[in-house]
Design an enzyme around this catalytic site. Sequence first.
Site, PDB file in Angstrom:
ATOM      1  N   LYS A  89      -3.192   5.895  -9.503  1.00 22.13           N
ATOM      2  CA  LYS A  89      -2.376   6.213  -8.324  1.00 22.13           C
ATOM      3  C   LYS A  89      -2.954   5.621  -7.051  1.00 22.13           C
ATOM      4  O   LYS A  89      -2.229   5.113  -6.203  1.00 22.13           O
ATOM      5  CB  LYS A  89      -2.292   7.743  -8.114  1.00 22.13           C
ATOM      6  CG  LYS A  89      -1.313   8.468  -8.977  1.00 22.13           C
ATOM      7  CD  LYS A  89      -1.072   9.902  -8.489  1.00 22.13           C
ATOM      8  CE  LYS A  89      -2.317  10.714  -8.292  1.00 22.13           C
ATOM      9  NZ  LYS A  89      -2.068  12.142  -8.056  1.00 22.13           N
ATOM     10  N   LYS A  90      -4.285   5.729  -6.874  1.00 26.09           N
ATOM     11  CA  LYS A  90      -4.909   5.431  -5.580  1.00 26.09           C
ATOM     12  C   LYS A  90      -5.905   4.272  -5.590  1.00 26.09           C
ATOM     13  O   LYS A  90      -6.520   3.976  -4.580  1.00 26.09           O
ATOM     14  CB  LYS A  90      -5.624   6.685  -5.061  1.00 26.09           C
ATOM     15  CG  LYS A  90      -4.691   7.875  -4.873  1.00 26.09           C
ATOM     16  CD  LYS A  90      -5.436   9.093  -4.369  1.00 26.09           C
ATOM     17  CE  LYS A  90      -4.481  10.266  -4.200  1.00 26.09           C
ATOM     18  NZ  LYS A  90      -5.165  11.457  -3.706  1.00 26.09           N
TER      19      LYS A  90
END
Length: 131
Positions: free
Chosen positions: A45-46
């Site tokens: 996700k990051k």
Amino acid sequence: MSKRVITFGTFDVFHVGHVNILERCASLGHTLIVGVSSDKLNFNKKQRYPIYKENDRLKIVQSMSFVDEVFFEESLEKKREYIEFFKADILAMGDDWKGKFDEFSDICEVVYFPRTPSISTTEIIEIVKSI
């Protein structure tokens, strides 16, 4: 009838904002189930790993007196499966996700809570890095 509430999050660098959202989620029902993002999911996700390892983050969330069940969320695409598996009546999330989970309103109620003002994990990490 008792309501089962499910929520999801990374819960890295655990802070009062996390406590507030989990308390709000717990207030909606009798049972609170929390999906803690795995390290791998968080990286996907990051593009960075959490500061705290997944087992530590799970243990922190599990230690809250109003949290009943905790599990690792391995994939964002499995939200529907998790909701159905845990027989959740309500999916509760922070309002930074507002509208993103409305697709699940066919199987449960979807609730978005406002975030605690002036606190975020990303902000805390940035402040610590700059010291």
